[in-house]
Motif scaffolding. Sequence first.
Motif, PDB file in Angstrom:
ATOM      1  N   ALA A   1     -15.335  27.824   6.436  1.00 37.41           N
ATOM      2  CA  ALA A   1     -15.044  27.782   5.004  1.00 37.41           C
ATOM      3  C   ALA A   1     -14.919  29.200   4.447  1.00 37.41           C
ATOM      4  CB  ALA A   1     -16.147  27.019   4.269  1.00 37.41           C
ATOM      5  N   GLN A   2     -15.811  30.082   4.877  1.00 37.41           N
ATOM      6  CA  GLN A   2     -15.756  31.474   4.409  1.00 37.41           C
ATOM      7  C   GLN A   2     -14.459  32.143   4.862  1.00 37.41           C
ATOM      8  OE1 GLN A   2     -19.291  33.805   5.051  1.00 37.41           O
ATOM      9  NE2 GLN A   2     -18.236  35.758   4.809  1.00 37.41           N
ATOM     10  N   TYR A   3     -14.056  31.877   6.087  1.00 33.75           N
ATOM     11  CA  TYR A   3     -12.831  32.481   6.607  1.00 33.75           C
ATOM     12  C   TYR A   3     -11.616  31.998   5.810  1.00 33.75           C
ATOM     13  CZ  TYR A   3      -9.625  34.487  10.024  1.00 33.75           C
ATOM     14  OH  TYR A   3      -8.655  35.248  10.629  1.00 33.75           O
ATOM     15  N   VAL A   4     -11.572  30.708   5.526  1.00 31.81           N
ATOM     16  CA  VAL A   4     -10.439  30.132   4.794  1.00 31.81           C
ATOM     17  C   VAL A   4     -10.390  30.645   3.353  1.00 31.81           C
ATOM     18  CG1 VAL A   4      -9.483  27.981   3.852  1.00 31.81           C
ATOM     19  CG2 VAL A   4     -10.294  28.055   6.225  1.00 31.81           C
ATOM     20  N   LEU A   5     -11.548  30.706   2.704  1.00 32.63           N
ATOM     21  CA  LEU A   5     -11.589  31.076   1.291  1.00 32.63           C
ATOM     22  C   LEU A   5     -11.541  32.578   1.047  1.00 32.63           C
ATOM     23  CD1 LEU A   5     -14.262  28.536  -0.069  1.00 32.63           C
ATOM     24  CD2 LEU A   5     -11.776  28.403  -0.300  1.00 32.63           C
ATOM     25  N   CYS A   6     -12.082  33.359   1.985  1.00 31.99           N
ATOM     26  CA  CYS A   6     -12.247  34.799   1.735  1.00 31.99           C
ATOM     27  C   CYS A   6     -11.286  35.690   2.512  1.00 31.99           C
ATOM     28  CB  CYS A   6     -13.681  35.229   2.056  1.00 31.99           C
ATOM     29  SG  CYS A   6     -14.939  34.369   1.091  1.00 31.99           S
TER      30      CYS A   6
ATOM     31  N   LYS B   1     -15.248  14.224  -8.779  1.00 29.56           N
ATOM     32  CA  LYS B   1     -15.351  15.076  -9.971  1.00 29.56           C
ATOM     33  C   LYS B   1     -15.158  16.550  -9.605  1.00 29.56           C
ATOM     34  CE  LYS B   1     -18.756  16.434 -13.479  1.00 29.56           C
ATOM     35  NZ  LYS B   1     -20.156  16.224 -13.944  1.00 29.56           N
ATOM     36  N   SER B   2     -15.830  17.006  -8.546  1.00 32.63           N
ATOM     37  CA  SER B   2     -15.758  18.412  -8.150  1.00 32.63           C
ATOM     38  C   SER B   2     -14.352  18.811  -7.718  1.00 32.63           C
ATOM     39  CB  SER B   2     -16.730  18.694  -6.998  1.00 32.63           C
ATOM     40  OG  SER B   2     -18.058  18.436  -7.375  1.00 32.63           O
ATOM     41  N   LEU B   3     -13.691  17.923  -6.977  1.00 32.97           N
ATOM     42  CA  LEU B   3     -12.390  18.265  -6.416  1.00 32.97           C
ATOM     43  C   LEU B   3     -11.250  18.064  -7.404  1.00 32.97           C
ATOM     44  CD1 LEU B   3     -12.767  16.913  -2.780  1.00 32.97           C
ATOM     45  CD2 LEU B   3     -13.234  19.193  -3.671  1.00 32.97           C
ATOM     46  N   SER B   4     -11.540  17.405  -8.529  1.00 29.91           N
ATOM     47  CA  SER B   4     -10.504  17.235  -9.547  1.00 29.91           C
ATOM     48  C   SER B   4     -10.333  18.503 -10.381  1.00 29.91           C
ATOM     49  CB  SER B   4     -10.858  16.060 -10.471  1.00 29.91           C
ATOM     50  OG  SER B   4     -12.043  16.350 -11.204  1.00 29.91           O
ATOM     51  N   LEU B   5     -11.342  19.401 -10.312  1.00 28.40           N
ATOM     52  CA  LEU B   5     -11.273  20.660 -11.055  1.00 28.40           C
ATOM     53  C   LEU B   5     -10.354  21.642 -10.348  1.00 28.40           C
ATOM     54  CD1 LEU B   5     -15.098  21.051 -11.807  1.00 28.40           C
ATOM     55  CD2 LEU B   5     -13.333  20.164 -13.352  1.00 28.40           C
ATOM     56  N   LYS B   6      -9.770  22.551 -11.110  1.00 30.87           N
ATOM     57  CA  LYS B   6      -8.892  23.560 -10.540  1.00 30.87           C
ATOM     58  C   LYS B   6      -9.704  24.534  -9.689  1.00 30.87           C
ATOM     59  CE  LYS B   6      -5.269  26.808 -11.860  1.00 30.87           C
ATOM     60  NZ  LYS B   6      -4.560  27.452 -12.990  1.00 30.87           N
TER      61      LYS B   6
ATOM     62  N   TYR C   1     -11.313  27.719  -8.354  1.00 31.23           N
ATOM     63  CA  TYR C   1     -11.762  28.920  -9.069  1.00 31.23           C
ATOM     64  C   TYR C   1     -10.966  30.142  -8.632  1.00 31.23           C
ATOM     65  CZ  TYR C   1     -14.966  32.504 -10.846  1.00 31.23           C
ATOM     66  OH  TYR C   1     -15.505  33.592 -11.503  1.00 31.23           O
ATOM     67  N   GLU C   2     -10.713  30.251  -7.310  1.00 30.92           N
ATOM     68  CA  GLU C   2     -10.010  31.410  -6.769  1.00 30.92           C
ATOM     69  C   GLU C   2      -8.505  31.171  -6.667  1.00 30.92           C
ATOM     70  OE1 GLU C   2     -11.353  34.282  -5.965  1.00 30.92           O
ATOM     71  OE2 GLU C   2     -13.500  33.932  -5.668  1.00 30.92           O
ATOM     72  N   GLY C   3      -8.080  29.966  -7.010  1.00 29.08           N
ATOM     73  CA  GLY C   3      -6.658  29.665  -6.936  1.00 29.08           C
ATOM     74  C   GLY C   3      -6.181  29.243  -5.558  1.00 29.08           C
ATOM     75  N   GLY C   4      -7.112  29.122  -4.599  1.00 32.78           N
ATOM     76  CA  GLY C   4      -6.746  28.722  -3.242  1.00 32.78           C
ATOM     77  C   GLY C   4      -7.298  27.349  -2.893  1.00 32.78           C
TER      78      GLY C   4
ATOM     79  N   PHE D   1     -20.720  33.938  -0.590  1.00 31.36           N
ATOM     80  CA  PHE D   1     -21.106  33.096   0.546  1.00 31.36           C
ATOM     81  C   PHE D   1     -22.497  33.446   1.056  1.00 31.36           C
ATOM     82  CE2 PHE D   1     -17.024  31.172   0.836  1.00 31.36           C
ATOM     83  CZ  PHE D   1     -17.212  30.036   1.616  1.00 31.36           C
ATOM     84  N   GLN D   2     -22.923  34.680   0.861  1.00 30.44           N
ATOM     85  CA  GLN D   2     -24.260  35.071   1.312  1.00 30.44           C
ATOM     86  C   GLN D   2     -25.338  34.247   0.610  1.00 30.44           C
ATOM     87  OE1 GLN D   2     -24.940  39.303   1.085  1.00 30.44           O
ATOM     88  NE2 GLN D   2     -23.176  39.786   2.380  1.00 30.44           N
ATOM     89  N   LYS D   3     -25.048  33.810  -0.610  1.00 33.18           N
ATOM     90  CA  LYS D   3     -25.989  32.971  -1.356  1.00 33.18           C
ATOM     91  C   LYS D   3     -25.518  31.519  -1.432  1.00 33.18           C
ATOM     92  CE  LYS D   3     -27.634  36.791  -4.244  1.00 33.18           C
ATOM     93  NZ  LYS D   3     -27.812  37.290  -5.631  1.00 33.18           N
ATOM     94  N   LEU D   4     -24.420  31.234  -0.693  1.00 32.55           N
ATOM     95  CA  LEU D   4     -23.832  29.877  -0.664  1.00 32.55           C
ATOM     96  C   LEU D   4     -23.492  29.388  -2.067  1.00 32.55           C
ATOM     97  CD1 LEU D   4     -26.203  28.268   1.989  1.00 32.55           C
ATOM     98  CD2 LEU D   4     -23.903  29.176   2.361  1.00 32.55           C
ATOM     99  N   SER D   5     -23.038  30.309  -2.903  1.00 30.15           N
ATOM    100  CA  SER D   5     -22.777  29.962  -4.303  1.00 30.15           C
ATOM    101  C   SER D   5     -21.308  30.108  -4.682  1.00 30.15           C
ATOM    102  CB  SER D   5     -23.625  30.854  -5.219  1.00 30.15           C
ATOM    103  OG  SER D   5     -23.346  32.233  -4.989  1.00 30.15           O
ATOM    104  N   HIS D   6     -20.418  30.130  -3.682  1.00 30.58           N
ATOM    105  CA  HIS D   6     -18.992  30.232  -3.991  1.00 30.58           C
ATOM    106  C   HIS D   6     -18.552  28.976  -4.745  1.00 30.58           C
ATOM    107  CE1 HIS D   6     -14.667  30.647  -3.599  1.00 30.58           C
ATOM    108  NE2 HIS D   6     -14.841  31.881  -3.119  1.00 30.58           N
ATOM    109  N   PRO D   7     -17.874  29.121  -5.881  1.00 33.67           N
ATOM    110  CA  PRO D   7     -17.529  27.944  -6.708  1.00 33.67           C
ATOM    111  C   PRO D   7     -16.545  26.978  -6.063  1.00 33.67           C
ATOM    112  CG  PRO D   7     -16.520  29.957  -7.585  1.00 33.67           C
ATOM    113  CD  PRO D   7     -17.472  30.390  -6.517  1.00 33.67           C
ATOM    114  N   ASP D   8     -15.841  27.415  -5.009  1.00 34.70           N
ATOM    115  CA  ASP D   8     -14.902  26.510  -4.333  1.00 34.70           C
ATOM    116  C   ASP D   8     -15.496  25.904  -3.062  1.00 34.70           C
ATOM    117  OD1 ASP D   8     -12.896  26.878  -6.238  1.00 34.70           O
ATOM    118  OD2 ASP D   8     -12.158  28.683  -5.236  1.00 34.70           O
TER     119      ASP D   8
END
Length: 378
Positions: free
Chosen positions: A47-52, A137-142, A144-147, A66-73
């Motif tokens: 997930a980190q590789y795909v998002l970051c 609900k979570s996946l219906s939101l846009k 955060y990073e646009g990816g 990701f170090q705090k597992l708090s990435h909004p996506d």
Amino acid sequence: MEFSKILGQGYIKNHLVKSADLGRIPHAQLFVGPEGCGTLPMAIAYAQYVLCNTNGEQNESCSLKFQKLSHPDLHFIYPTVTTEDVKAKPKSIDFIADWRQFILEKPYGGLFDWYAKLGVQNKQGEIRVDDAAEILKSLSLKSYEGGYKIMIIWMADKLNIAASNKLLKLLEEPPEKTVFLLISENEEDIIQTIRSRCQITHFNALSEQIIANSLIENEQIDAKLASKIAHQAQGNYNKALHLLNDDDEASPFEQWFVTWVRAAFKAKGNAAAIQDLIEWSEQIATLGRETQKKFLQFCIEMFRQALLLNYETKSLVYIEPKVEKFKLENFAPFVNGNNINDIFKELSDAMYHIERNGNAKIILTDLSIKLTRLIHKK
């Protein structure tokens, strides 16, 4: 969590990196492997590789999240139970702080470790329909990073029927740029319609060498002890850490097992020993259902180890009981080809009925009485 921190599984790492670099990211993937092999850390690293990862380089700001597992996506779903703080309709989001702490402390932790953190007592964890609604609900939101948006569902075999059906609709018509990463130790317990919509990746247990090397490097122990622990861990890095810290759940299990088989051995034609078995059943019945199931699984493994010893395949025997005056070598002759299948069947049936909320005292008493007959079967 980066790929470089994941133990072993080199082929899978390479496959995931290559597919991501080529933009071939299946929207639904199922990671299947035994406890302690790294399915969850691998899913987070992926997930980190795909998002970051941008143009072959990691985005530092993204990686810090990701170090705090708090990435909004990045979203998580996992089994939960009602607690003193969450008295009804528990959802994963209600325990997110505990979950993040759990992963950061025990990235290779198992389901039993998570249940211990939750304090499940006599309840059984599951993923409910409210969690499936939370996914929607979570996946219906846009994003955060646009990816991409990534949903990791840990122990997907704990999805109940209602949640499975709701998730199935999402997998059939997934939101754009959404990736589902399902994780399971028991692939067959996930409904076929969900499995058929996932690209499945099977993980192997870790080699003894990989576990030993990690213990030497990360826990600063000598090679001899690391090698011994790695052999006993049987490919499970989580178990290796428990053994190292002397907090392996098998410690009380061994005593309960020995007490049980000793009473069963004496019980043939001995009324007093039958009473001991009933008292033992009452004691185990007071434990939580998850502990009862874990203990019965441990009993299956103890009988299997005894059978291997009886058939002189000592190199495959890794359990070293610590209970006083109990030697697996002395017990092994009572486990043979004539009774092992029946013993396994009775233990598996007991687990099945406990999982379905049967009366534990009756189930365990019945199992104990059957064992008195089976253990004397030549």
